[in-house]
Design an enzyme around this catalytic site. Structure first.
Site, PDB file in Angstrom:
ATOM      1  N   ASP A 493       0.855  -1.186   0.000  1.00 14.04           N
ATOM      2  CA  ASP A 493       0.000   0.000   0.000  1.00 14.04           C
ATOM      3  C   ASP A 493       0.893   1.239   0.000  1.00 14.04           C
ATOM      4  O   ASP A 493       1.751   1.401   0.869  1.00 14.04           O
ATOM      5  CB  ASP A 493      -0.913   0.004   1.224  1.00 14.04           C
ATOM      6  N   ASN A 501      -2.316  13.047  -4.417  1.00 13.26           N
ATOM      7  CA  ASN A 501      -3.446  13.564  -5.201  1.00 13.26           C
ATOM      8  C   ASN A 501      -3.769  15.004  -4.814  1.00 13.26           C
ATOM      9  O   ASN A 501      -4.037  15.848  -5.670  1.00 13.26           O
ATOM     10  CB  ASN A 501      -4.679  12.692  -4.995  1.00 13.26           C
ATOM     11  N   HIS A 506      -4.765  14.524  -9.495  1.00 13.01           N
ATOM     12  CA  HIS A 506      -5.057  13.106  -9.757  1.00 13.01           C
ATOM     13  C   HIS A 506      -4.230  12.546 -10.910  1.00 13.01           C
ATOM     14  O   HIS A 506      -3.919  11.348 -10.929  1.00 13.01           O
ATOM     15  CB  HIS A 506      -6.546  12.921 -10.046  1.00 13.01           C
ATOM     16  N   ASP A 510      -2.175   9.098 -10.756  1.00 13.56           N
ATOM     17  CA  ASP A 510      -2.223   7.997 -11.738  1.00 13.56           C
ATOM     18  C   ASP A 510      -0.820   7.674 -12.247  1.00 13.56           C
ATOM     19  O   ASP A 510      -0.465   6.506 -12.449  1.00 13.56           O
ATOM     20  CB  ASP A 510      -3.135   8.368 -12.908  1.00 13.56           C
ATOM     21  N   GLU A 536      -4.868   2.292  -4.214  1.00 11.71           N
ATOM     22  CA  GLU A 536      -3.412   2.331  -4.167  1.00 11.71           C
ATOM     23  C   GLU A 536      -2.850   1.040  -3.582  1.00 11.71           C
ATOM     24  O   GLU A 536      -1.705   1.008  -3.136  1.00 11.71           O
ATOM     25  CB  GLU A 536      -2.931   3.540  -3.356  1.00 11.71           C
TER      26      GLU A 536
END
Length: 620
Positions: A493, A501, A506, A510, A536
């Site tokens: 994680d 973000n 965002h 990505d 994530e």
């Protein structure tokens, strides 16, 4: 040959050709229906993947929110002091999930405590006490999740379906209810990206009582109403997927349907394709054939009438017969599928243009009198059939057997240039063999593409959760069979991913996910499996690895990510990862059990300060 024999032969030949055309039209009709059913099944699988992903995401977020909100905040007295941080937490999750309208927290009596959309008034707070989904959670201590019917939101005015999750104490008493409102119109926007055929209908229904939750195109009067149709009866009989064909109740139009249950949620999705659209090309071909056959019949009838009146005009009769044959050949050539005719001695008679285009490299062998076996052997010599490579005589024997049976059943053949053909053959009453060859390359490519969509995460290119869990089940089965086999699972994680973000946007988030996925690819062996199992969250399967070896891999991933920031233009985005590691044991009851142990170890790594690897305890 005398005149009477010639006329009899022409009549018999025309009768055989009419039977052949009728059979070909029936074959092409059945093939068009079958292709549409296959297409509907492929599309509904992609729809199921999209909808299941949204449901799983909502469920995962609710579970994480419930673990993040302290139990001391789950009562009316604590709302005033806890509202700001709790609702900020809820809004943080909402930013990551555009299909979601709101996150809400309700107390054990169904009264609203916290919300991202509706302010809690000082006089009367909203309540879900009268909702059937809340009452199910309240009355059944074993139940953790429940879905509402389709509801028009009082604040947003949008059509929603809410997922309720119960939080209970150790005795099973209800402490609070967490809910996520899924905006169905946003879900419809995501489904539009699949570019479904025009006049398609999509239905999302409750698999218990068959109430309509969502429909595209929307007919709001039908929402939350049950249905009685063949799909409903098959779902009640226990089927999880299938296909059908019947008249739609909404417009009394014949449609081709496919349906699938959602995994882990009480819904099923159905897709209906308009049969008229699916058969449009077949109808055009049928009309061309009918017109051609009609013109040829008139020409042949005229020829016969003339020959009966004037027996001395034999040469003219012959010319008319040749003209009739040419007209018939033109009618056959108008058929889009490849068509070929062999006589009762299995010798080539004729074929249409489509057949010659499909086998252009064998043009020299497609001459009257050549036997079917000679033509196929020429194809083998030219390397036209890749499936026969290394076993030509065995493959030829099977193909000759299929040809002689002429049972009308179709089979698929691959051609060397990458095309796929659907082949079927039928014997006429006069002993002739009529075969059709339909190019299905586009359908095969679409099947391959849809299988990829159903098993691959679109953003990172890694295995999605469904594909990863299937491979984990397979590895667990191998560990159970091979007592000396070792294998490990890692849950990973990205730490503080939300900050990325919030700080960079965002698009940067990505890019970080793709960057981390590429890092995993470079660190893993070809036998290892990497998957994206959440926003994530990632997971790895390391077959044949001991815990020491897996720990070394995990630590190397941690170190490399921490030391090599992602560079975006002039910005450098640093990131770390927390990893939970669990060995796969024969005592593990399921893949979920292995993943849960790795997940618990992951949370221990988070609590211990992040950017570290935590080894899980053995199977429970």
């Amino acid at each position: 040959m005398n005149r009477r024999s010639l006329l009899s032969s022409l009549a018999l030949m025309w009768l055989a050709i009419l039977l052949m055309l009728a059979w070909l039209l029936k074959q092409s009709y059945d093939a068009a229906i079958e292709r549409s059913l296959d297409h509907a099944e492929d599309l509904v699988q992609a729809l199921q993947t999209q909808v299941s992903a949204a449901m799983r995401r909502a469920q995962s977020d609710l579970r994480q929110i419930s673990q993040s909100v302290p139990s001391s905040a789950l009562n009316q007295r604590a709302v005033a002091s806890s509202r700001k941080p709790v609702e900020a937490l809820l809004r943080g999750y909402l930013k990551e999930f555009p299909e979601l309208g709101s996150y809400n927290i309700w107390d054990a009596n169904g009264v609203l405590l916290y919300s991202t959309s509706t302010p809690v008034g000082s006089q009367v707070a909203p309540s879900i006490a009268s909702r059937a989904a809340f009452q199910q959670l309240r009355d059944d201590p074993s139940l953790q999740y429940a879905h509402t019917e389709a509801i028009r939101g009082a604040v947003s005015g949008r059509l929603t379906n809410s997922l309720f999750m119960a939080l209970r104490d150790a005795q099973g008493r209800l402490l609070a209810v967490f809910s996520a409102a899924i905006w169905l119109d946003r879900l419809a926007d995501e489904l539009d990206k699949l570019q479904l055929p025009e006049r398609s209908e999509i239905f999302l229904r409750n698999s218990v009582d068959h109430r309509l939750i969502f429909r595209k195109p929307l007919i709001e009067a039908e929402l939350n109403r049950p249905v009685n149709n063949p799909i409903q009866r098959r779902i009640d009989a226990g089927e999880s997927r299938g296909r059908d064909r019947f008249q739609a109740s909404s417009d009394v139009e014949w449609r081709i349907y496919a349906f699938r249950r959602l995994e882990s949620h009480p819904f099923y999705i159905a897709l209906g394709l308009a049969e008229e659209d699916a058969l449009s090309e077949w109808r055009r071909n049928a009309l061309i054939v009918a017109v051609g056959a009609g013109l040829t019949t008139l020409a042949l009838a005229f020829t016969l009438w003339q020959s009966l009146r004037a027996g001395r005009e034999r040469e003219r009769v012959r010319e008319e017969a040749l003209q009739a044959h040419r007209l018939l050949q033109e009618a056959i050539d108008s058929i889009s599928a490849g068509m070929v005719i062999y006589d009762a001695q299995d010798r080539f008679v004729t074929c249409n243009r489509a057949h010659r285009r499909l086998f252009s490299s064998m043009e020299s062998s497609l001459v009257p009198g050549t036997t079917f076996e000679e033509i196929i052997r020429e194809g083998l010599r030219l390397g036209l059939f890749p499936q026969a490579e290394g076993r030509q005589e065995e493959w030829l024997a099977v193909r000759l057997q299929e040809h002689r049976l002429c049972d009308g059943l179709s089979h698929e053949v691959e051609i060397a240039d990458g095309r796929w053909l659907q082949v079927s053959e039928h014997r006429t009453p006069l002993g002739y063999i009529v075969g059709s060859r339909i190019d299905i390359t586009e359908r095969k490519l679409l099947e391959t593409e849809l299988r990829g969509l159903a098993s691959t995460d679109a953003l990172t290119g890694l295995a999605n959760r469904r594909q990863f869990m299937q491979r984990l089940e397979d590895e667990l089965e191998r560990v159970r069979r091979q007592t000396t086999r070792e294998a490990c699972v890692l849950m990973l994680d990205l730490d503080h991913f939300k900050r990325v973000n919030d700080q960079y946007g965002h698009a940067a988030g990505d890019s970080l996910l793709r960057y981390f996925a590429n890092l995993l690819r470079h660190e893993l062996r070809i036998t290892d499996t990497a998957g994206r199992v959440g926003g994530e969250e990632f997971a790895l399967i390391l077959p044949g690895s001991s815990t020491d070896a897996a720990y070394a891999v995990a630590q190397r991933i941690c170190d490399k990510l921490a030391s090599q920031p992602l560079v975006l233009g002039k910005q450098s985005v640093s990131a770390t990862v927390s990893i939970g590691l669990a060995a796969i044991g024969r005592e593990d009851l399921s893949a979920d059990a292995v993943l849960s142990r790795a997940d618990r170890a992951l949370y221990q790594a988070k609590e211990a300060g992040r950017n570290r690897v935590q080894l899980a305890s053995g199977p429970a």
